[in-house]
Design a protein around this motif. Structure first.
Motif, PDB file in Angstrom:
ATOM      1  N   TYR A  64     -23.685  -9.012 -15.884  1.00  0.00           N
ATOM      2  CA  TYR A  64     -23.188  -9.154 -17.051  1.00  0.00           C
ATOM      3  C   TYR A  64     -21.494  -8.752 -17.656  1.00  0.00           C
ATOM      4  O   TYR A  64     -21.562  -8.023 -18.623  1.00  0.00           O
ATOM      5  N   ILE A  68     -22.842 -10.622 -21.929  1.00  0.00           N
ATOM      6  CA  ILE A  68     -23.951 -11.432 -22.468  1.00  0.00           C
ATOM      7  C   ILE A  68     -25.058 -11.645 -21.555  1.00  0.00           C
ATOM      8  O   ILE A  68     -25.002 -12.034 -20.277  1.00  0.00           O
ATOM      9  N   ASP A  70     -27.926 -13.741 -20.444  1.00  0.00           N
ATOM     10  CA  ASP A  70     -28.166 -15.225 -20.493  1.00  0.00           C
ATOM     11  C   ASP A  70     -28.921 -15.755 -19.303  1.00  0.00           C
ATOM     12  O   ASP A  70     -29.033 -16.786 -19.143  1.00  0.00           O
ATOM     13  N   ASP A 155     -27.119 -14.615 -30.423  1.00  0.00           N
ATOM     14  CA  ASP A 155     -25.704 -15.040 -30.358  1.00  0.00           C
ATOM     15  C   ASP A 155     -25.708 -15.983 -31.739  1.00  0.00           C
ATOM     16  O   ASP A 155     -26.586 -15.848 -32.415  1.00  0.00           O
ATOM     17  N   HIS A 165     -26.807  -7.178 -32.249  1.00  0.00           N
ATOM     18  CA  HIS A 165     -26.472  -7.039 -30.719  1.00  0.00           C
ATOM     19  C   HIS A 165     -27.227  -5.984 -30.250  1.00  0.00           C
ATOM     20  O   HIS A 165     -27.842  -5.217 -30.922  1.00  0.00           O
ATOM     21  N   PHE A 187     -24.415  -5.522 -25.485  1.00  0.00           N
ATOM     22  CA  PHE A 187     -24.654  -6.825 -24.994  1.00  0.00           C
ATOM     23  C   PHE A 187     -25.057  -7.920 -26.177  1.00  0.00           C
ATOM     24  O   PHE A 187     -25.522  -7.532 -27.164  1.00  0.00           O
ATOM     25  N   GLU A 188     -24.820  -9.162 -26.259  1.00  0.00           N
ATOM     26  CA  GLU A 188     -25.445 -10.317 -26.750  1.00  0.00           C
ATOM     27  C   GLU A 188     -26.452 -10.901 -25.932  1.00  0.00           C
ATOM     28  O   GLU A 188     -26.216 -11.205 -24.790  1.00  0.00           O
ATOM     29  N   SER A 190     -28.470 -14.481 -25.260  1.00  0.00           N
ATOM     30  CA  SER A 190     -28.238 -16.001 -25.435  1.00  0.00           C
ATOM     31  C   SER A 190     -29.670 -16.481 -25.968  1.00  0.00           C
ATOM     32  O   SER A 190     -30.489 -16.102 -25.593  1.00  0.00           O
TER      33      SER A 190
END
Length: 322
Positions: A64, A68, A70, A155, A165, A187-188, A190
């Motif tokens: 990451y 993100i 994801d 997100d 977040h 971190f985000e 998704s």
């Protein structure tokens, strides 16, 4: 004169005896003892060295780099990420007590595991800690975090949590209860769109010139496997449901859907164009209970058809927040 000299010798002899006795007494009374060295070494709190690496495998590379998350897994299979890095204690490696990691939403206290917003590895067992090669004060830690498919999205498409977040913290303690928390990565998560859709809508055996009702229609259960509200679109490219024993089929418009348990006449006709059903399957929030919703299917069978009639219905999951 003779008498005087003899007396002098006697006096001198007596003096010599007295001196010799005095010296012997002084030597036998001299003290002797051993000294003990002692020092108290101050305890210092251990520290975390640098940023942790987040990988898919124990020795993998960073997955990451853009911050993100994801790649969550759908269904019951968790996405396990591995967090590793270094810690140091100036009192020596033997002074370490534990290393822990936490991944949590920034508005969460994260005191105990919650698959939505709090991943503390103490829930899954302690991290492993081994000495760094050649060092007496440093160690390398490795911690596993199994992420749920329904952990909160943060997100822009996440709905209510889009302004939040996740934070990754490393906590290291020593045997004297001194500790350090290093909060150094954000971190985000998704939005993850995934729905379990049964592959068959089976009406069983029907007579011609009949239609289903609320008592005989087919209920199709849809299960949210993602981390946002899930919606479903439907379409049917073929103009008819082809029948195995007749040259004609059942018109596309005779196949209908509904969000509620109603009769054929109150259902919506299938079309070639994509239609949003707006079923809105709620986001899962429980470790043990999945969230589901249903579509109800009705059918009218006209005269002139026979055999097994079938067609392909395209059903697609989409983010219900959009």
């Amino acid at each position: 004169m003779i008498h005087s000299e003899r007396l002098l010798h006697i006096v001198l002899f007596g003096v010599l005896i007295f001196v010799a006795f005095f010296v012997s007494f002084s030597l036998t009374q001299a003290p002797s003892q051993a000294a003990t060295g002692e020092v108290d070494v101050e305890n210092v709190a251990p520290t975390v060295i640098g940023d942790p690496i987040v990988a898919l495998g124990a020795l993998g590379s960073e997955i990451y780099p853009d911050g993100i998350i994801d790649n969550l897994n759908a269904g019951a299979t968790n996405r396990t990420i591995w967090v590793r890095g270094g810690v140091e204690d100036q009192n020596g490696f033997d002074d370490f007590y534990s290393v822990r990691v936490k991944l949590y939403r920034n508005d969460s206290a994260c005191s105990s595991f919650d698959g939505n917003h709090c991943y503390a590895n103490t829930t899954f067992g302690t991290c492993t800690l081994v000495p760094t090669g050649g060092s007496t004060i440093r160690g390398d830690y490795l911690c596993a975090l199994p992420l749920r498919s329904w952990m909160d999205a943060t997100d822009a498409d996440a709905g209510a949590d889009s302004d939040k977040h996740f934070i990754l913290s490393v906590l290291v303690d020593d045997v004297d209860a001194a500790s350090t928390t290093n909060t150094n990565r954000t971190f985000e998560v998704s939005s993850f769109v995934s729905v379990d859709i049964p592959s068959t809508i089976d009406f069983g055996t029907m007579s011609f010139n009949t239609s289903t009702t609320s008592a005989t229609n087919v209920s199709q259960t849809l299960t949210n496997q993602g981390n946002v509200v899930q919606d479903i679109t439907v379409s049917m490219t073929d103009s008819t449901m082809a029948c195995s024993q007749s040259s004609t089929g059942i018109d596309r418009g005779n196949l209908r859907w509904s969000l509620t348990d109603v009769d054929y006449a109150d259902s919506a006709e299938m079309t070639a164009s994509t239609v949003d059903t707006e079923v809105n399957i709620a986001k899962r929030v429980s470790e043990t209970v999945a969230t589901t919703d249903s579509l109800f299917w009705n059918l009218f069978v006209p005269y002139g058809v026979e055999g097994t009639c079938s067609a392909t219905i395209t059903m697609m999951a989409k983010n219900g927040n959009l």
